[in-house]
Design an enzyme around this catalytic site. Structure first.
Site, PDB file in Angstrom:
ATOM      1  N   CYS A   1      40.938  42.274  40.948  1.00 28.36           N
ATOM      2  CA  CYS A   1      40.684  41.179  41.884  1.00 28.36           C
ATOM      3  C   CYS A   1      40.366  41.717  43.264  1.00 28.36           C
ATOM      4  O   CYS A   1      39.722  41.052  44.069  1.00 28.36           O
ATOM      5  CB  CYS A   1      41.889  40.259  41.943  1.00 28.36           C
ATOM      6  SG  CYS A   1      43.380  41.129  42.404  1.00 28.36           S
TER       7      CYS A   1
ATOM      8  N   GLU B   1      47.897  33.317  42.336  1.00 30.49           N
ATOM      9  CA  GLU B   1      47.213  34.550  42.763  1.00 30.49           C
ATOM     10  C   GLU B   1      45.837  34.499  42.108  1.00 30.49           C
ATOM     11  O   GLU B   1      45.725  34.608  40.890  1.00 30.49           O
ATOM     12  CB  GLU B   1      47.958  35.805  42.279  1.00 30.49           C
ATOM     13  CG  GLU B   1      49.470  35.780  42.445  1.00 30.49           C
ATOM     14  CD  GLU B   1      49.930  35.702  43.891  1.00 30.49           C
ATOM     15  OE1 GLU B   1      49.108  35.993  44.774  1.00 30.49           O
ATOM     16  OE2 GLU B   1      51.082  35.319  44.120  1.00 30.49           O
TER      17      GLU B   1
HETATM   18  P1  NAD Z   1      41.859  33.186  33.730  1.00 28.21           P
HETATM   19  O1  NAD Z   1      42.017  32.236  34.841  1.00 28.21           O
HETATM   20  O2  NAD Z   1      40.755  32.983  32.798  1.00 28.21           O
HETATM   21  O3  NAD Z   1      43.192  33.225  32.834  1.00 28.21           O
HETATM   22  C1  NAD Z   1      44.467  33.478  33.402  1.00 28.21           C
HETATM   23  C2  NAD Z   1      45.526  32.831  32.522  1.00 28.21           C
HETATM   24  O4  NAD Z   1      45.395  31.413  32.574  1.00 28.21           O
HETATM   25  C3  NAD Z   1      45.395  33.224  31.048  1.00 28.21           C
HETATM   26  O5  NAD Z   1      46.681  33.379  30.518  1.00 28.21           O
HETATM   27  C4  NAD Z   1      44.674  32.047  30.452  1.00 28.21           C
HETATM   28  O6  NAD Z   1      44.909  31.854  29.083  1.00 28.21           O
HETATM   29  C5  NAD Z   1      45.238  30.895  31.264  1.00 28.21           C
HETATM   30  N1  NAD Z   1      44.323  29.756  31.307  1.00 28.21           N
HETATM   31  C6  NAD Z   1      42.995  29.804  31.594  1.00 28.21           C
HETATM   32  N2  NAD Z   1      42.471  28.557  31.549  1.00 28.21           N
HETATM   33  C7  NAD Z   1      43.481  27.724  31.230  1.00 28.21           C
HETATM   34  C8  NAD Z   1      43.575  26.320  31.027  1.00 28.21           C
HETATM   35  N3  NAD Z   1      42.509  25.523  31.149  1.00 28.21           N
HETATM   36  N4  NAD Z   1      44.782  25.789  30.712  1.00 28.21           N
HETATM   37  C9  NAD Z   1      45.870  26.584  30.606  1.00 28.21           C
HETATM   38  N5  NAD Z   1      45.846  27.928  30.762  1.00 28.21           N
HETATM   39  C10 NAD Z   1      44.665  28.488  31.078  1.00 28.21           C
HETATM   40  O7  NAD Z   1      41.797  34.649  34.403  1.00 28.21           O
HETATM   41  P2  NAD Z   1      41.416  36.040  33.697  1.00 28.21           P
HETATM   42  O8  NAD Z   1      39.959  36.030  33.402  1.00 28.21           O
HETATM   43  O9  NAD Z   1      42.381  36.350  32.622  1.00 28.21           O
HETATM   44  O10 NAD Z   1      41.713  37.081  34.887  1.00 28.21           O
HETATM   45  C11 NAD Z   1      40.739  37.503  35.802  1.00 28.21           C
HETATM   46  C12 NAD Z   1      40.857  36.710  37.078  1.00 28.21           C
HETATM   47  O11 NAD Z   1      42.151  36.903  37.643  1.00 28.21           O
HETATM   48  C13 NAD Z   1      39.887  37.162  38.160  1.00 28.21           C
HETATM   49  O12 NAD Z   1      39.371  36.033  38.793  1.00 28.21           O
HETATM   50  C14 NAD Z   1      40.745  37.964  39.106  1.00 28.21           C
HETATM   51  O13 NAD Z   1      40.263  38.020  40.416  1.00 28.21           O
HETATM   52  C15 NAD Z   1      42.045  37.243  39.018  1.00 28.21           C
HETATM   53  N6  NAD Z   1      43.158  38.110  39.396  1.00 28.21           N
HETATM   54  C16 NAD Z   1      43.827  37.837  40.552  1.00 28.21           C
HETATM   55  C17 NAD Z   1      44.845  38.692  40.958  1.00 28.21           C
HETATM   56  C18 NAD Z   1      45.617  38.446  42.213  1.00 28.21           C
HETATM   57  O14 NAD Z   1      46.728  38.969  42.320  1.00 28.21           O
HETATM   58  N7  NAD Z   1      45.122  37.698  43.158  1.00 28.21           N
HETATM   59  C19 NAD Z   1      45.176  39.796  40.185  1.00 28.21           C
HETATM   60  C20 NAD Z   1      44.479  40.017  39.007  1.00 28.21           C
HETATM   61  C21 NAD Z   1      43.470  39.168  38.611  1.00 28.21           C
HETATM   62  C1  SIN Z   2      44.466  43.430  40.734  1.00 32.13           C
HETATM   63  O1  SIN Z   2      45.601  42.926  40.708  1.00 32.13           O
HETATM   64  O2  SIN Z   2      43.505  42.979  40.058  1.00 32.13           O
HETATM   65  C2  SIN Z   2      44.206  44.612  41.596  1.00 32.13           C
HETATM   66  C3  SIN Z   2      45.394  45.189  42.212  1.00 32.13           C
HETATM   67  C4  SIN Z   2      45.004  46.516  42.749  1.00 32.13           C
HETATM   68  O3  SIN Z   2      43.946  46.621  43.368  1.00 32.13           O
HETATM   69  O4  SIN Z   2      45.753  47.474  42.527  1.00 32.13           O
END
Ligand code: NAD
Ligand code: SIN
Length: 483
Positions: free
Chosen positions: A277, A243
């Site tokens: 997101c 996701e």
């Molecule tokens: P991120 O990708 O930086 O981190 C997510 C997880 O992955 C964390 O636990 C992190 O420690 C781990 N991680 C990151 N790099 C890694 C690596 N090289 N090796 C192993 N593990 C690693 O994401 P974030 O900044 O925590 O979250 C924000 C992002 O998540 C935004 O891009 C947002 O759009 C997305 N998001 C998506 C959804 C969805 O359902 N589509 C929901 C919420 C957030």
């Molecule tokens: C998110 O998972 O970052 C957003 C979900 C929502 O819009 O409720």
């Protein structure tokens, strides 16, 4: 603080030291050692040992324990919200909403499991056909910082209901809430080893990816998701549910209520400080007086937003997750500006420091180059267009496909937008952010790998098994077989 929770026991991590500093107050909210690679493997071993008994438990018993976990979460609502607010700065009403979503997830996941991954039996001439589902095994769950409770919970609950066991790696930017989840699981009587936690950053995450796991349930950025997709290339035996982010468009097309259009745009862009997101990153608006007035309305709303610490009165936006995120947001804005974007309201770092920024708006219609990237913050890019066809074209001009929206009273435009917008969530006259747990959540392009979560999480939590069943072996009448 403890870096591992394995077989129901908390212990110090043996990896690198890390701290979580609150982006609103600058105080240290979590500190301790990350889980080392050895500890990650111990957590995986433990989850594997717990697997046979957990998957053999009746569906009814697993549901009973998860329902009881839900009640324990409800009883810890305030503690959950405070842990989230202090770790990543989310305002309290928003964090309480997150805690409520964690509770709501249990009933929804039970319903989804029965509908989408349950058992069905049909009569057949030879006896019966049966469809049932089997768990994958040990699932590694990776959490993002923006919903550090609700989003891992949205993977964990369906995975456990289906009979998997779990190793959770929380976000290093919001580790605290997961200890409350462990406590709630203990209170619910979840057997030791079924749910385990390894705290830490990328190294801990890398150890988990390299361990003896059966699946990865990931929520996070496109960059990390793509790394995982490459990591598991040629591994069809691993269930990989990704996701990821979005560069989400919202088309505002002349509804009668201009103020409503501005409300929907501002909420879509600035909710949770733009750290959802599903937030709108791009507003597409017709040229002309109607559009000019709506743009002014969005600017007015951005100016009026109350920004502050989670527990202050009537706050709409907290800080970004960190000072680094605030710096990155201003740099993103500066790059667009150099490319010809016209600032309508600058995203500025606020005097109170930390992750605090104001909401920004930029008209990028005449910009020479606009990066197709997700800026995870309160910043809206405005595109002015001549025709609805052009609006759809701009909306779909992205590698992502998470959420999109149309604000418009005209049914014909809505039917066209619904058919043409390339996104997993396409709303009409509603904000792009604020997902429904009754629906799947995910989208095409770089927003995921076609394993949507929320209501469809049941699908990636188990694999289908098809059976044709005759109670006794009976002779077959194939041509040429002896009588
Ligand atoms: P991120 O990708 O930086 O981190 C997510 C997880 O992955 C964390 O636990 C992190 O420690 C781990 N991680 C990151 N790099 C890694 C690596 N090289 N090796 C192993 N593990 C690693 O994401 P974030 O900044 O925590 O979250 C924000 C992002 O998540 C935004 O891009 C947002 O759009 C997305 N998001 C998506 C959804 C969805 O359902 N589509 C929901 C919420 C957030
Ligand atoms: C998110 O998972 O970052 C957003 C979900 C929502 O819009 O409720």
């Amino acid at each position: 603080m403890n870096g591992t929770y394995i077989a129901g026991v908390w212990a110090n991590g043996q990896g690198d030291w890390f701290e979580r500093i609150c982006p609103a107050t600058g105080t240290v909210n979590w500190q301790g050692n990350a889980a080392s690679a050895e500890q990650v493997n111990a957590a995986i071993d433990c989850a594997r040992q717990a697997l046979p008994a957990w998957r053999r438990l009746s569906q009814h018993d697993r549901e009973r324990i998860l329902l009881s976990y839900g009640e324990a979460i409800k009883g810890r609502r305030e503690a959950i919200a405070m842990a989230i607010s202090k770790d990543m700065g989310k305002v309290l009403w928003d964090a309480l909403g997150e805690a409520d979503a964690m509770y709501g997830k249990i009933q929804l996941s039970i319903r989804a499991l029965h509908e989408r991954a349950g058992e069905t039996v049909d009569k057949a001439a030879f006896g019966q056909t049966q469809l049932s589902h089997q768990p994958h095994g040990v699932m590694a769950v990776f959490a993002p910082f923006n919903f550090p409770g609700h989003l891992p919970n949205g993977h964990i609950v369906p995975a456990l209901l289906a009979g998997n066991t779990v190793v959770l790696k929380p976000s290093e930017l919001a580790p605290s809430v997961t200890a409350i989840m462990a406590d709630a699981f203990e209170a619910a009587g979840l057997p030791d080893g079924v749910f385990n936690i390894v705290q830490g950053g990328h190294e801990t995450g890398a150890a988990l990816l390299n361990g003896d796991i059966n699946g990865v349930l990931f929520t996070g950025s496109e960059k990390t998701g793509l790394m995982m997709h490459r990591h598991f290339a040629g591994r069809p035996d691993i269930m990989l549910a990704l996701e990821m982010g979005g560069n989400n468009p919202l088309i505002l097309w002349e509804p009668a209520d201009r103020d409503a259009a501005a409300d929907i745009a501002a909420q879509s862009a600035f909710l949770t400080t733009g750290q959802r997101c599903s937030c709108a990153r791009r507003a597409i608006i017709p040229e002309g007086r109607w559009g000019d007035a709506v743009v002014d309305g969005i600017i007015d709303r951005a100016k009026a937003l109350k920004i502050g610490q989670w527990d202050e009165e009537n706050i709409f936006m907290g800080p970004l997750v960190s000072e680094d995120a605030a710096i990155a947001a201003t740099q993103f804005q500066m790059n667009l500006s150099k490319s010809g974007g016209k600032s309508l309201r600058r995203l500025k770092r606020l005097e109170r420091g930390g992750g605090f920024v104001s909401a920004g708006i930029m008209d990028v219609t005449d910009a020479r180059y606009i990066a197709d990237e997700e800026l995870f913050g309160p910043f809206l890019q405005i595109y002015r267009v001549k025709t609805f066809e052009q609006a759809l074209h701009v909306a779909n001009d992205t590698r992502f496909g998470l959420s999109a929206g149309l604000v418009c009273d005209d049914d014909h435009y809505w039917a066209t937008a619904k058919a043409e917008l390339h996104a997993g969530i396409v709303n009409r006259n509603r904000p792009t952010a604020g997902a429904s747990g009754h629906l799947p959540f995910g989208g095409p392009g770089l927003s995921g790998n076609f394993r949507p979560g929320a209501y469809y999480a049941a699908d990636y939590s188990a694999w289908p098994q098809a059976s044709q069943i005759a109670d006794t072996a009976a002779r077959l009448t194939a041509i040429g077989f002896p009588d």
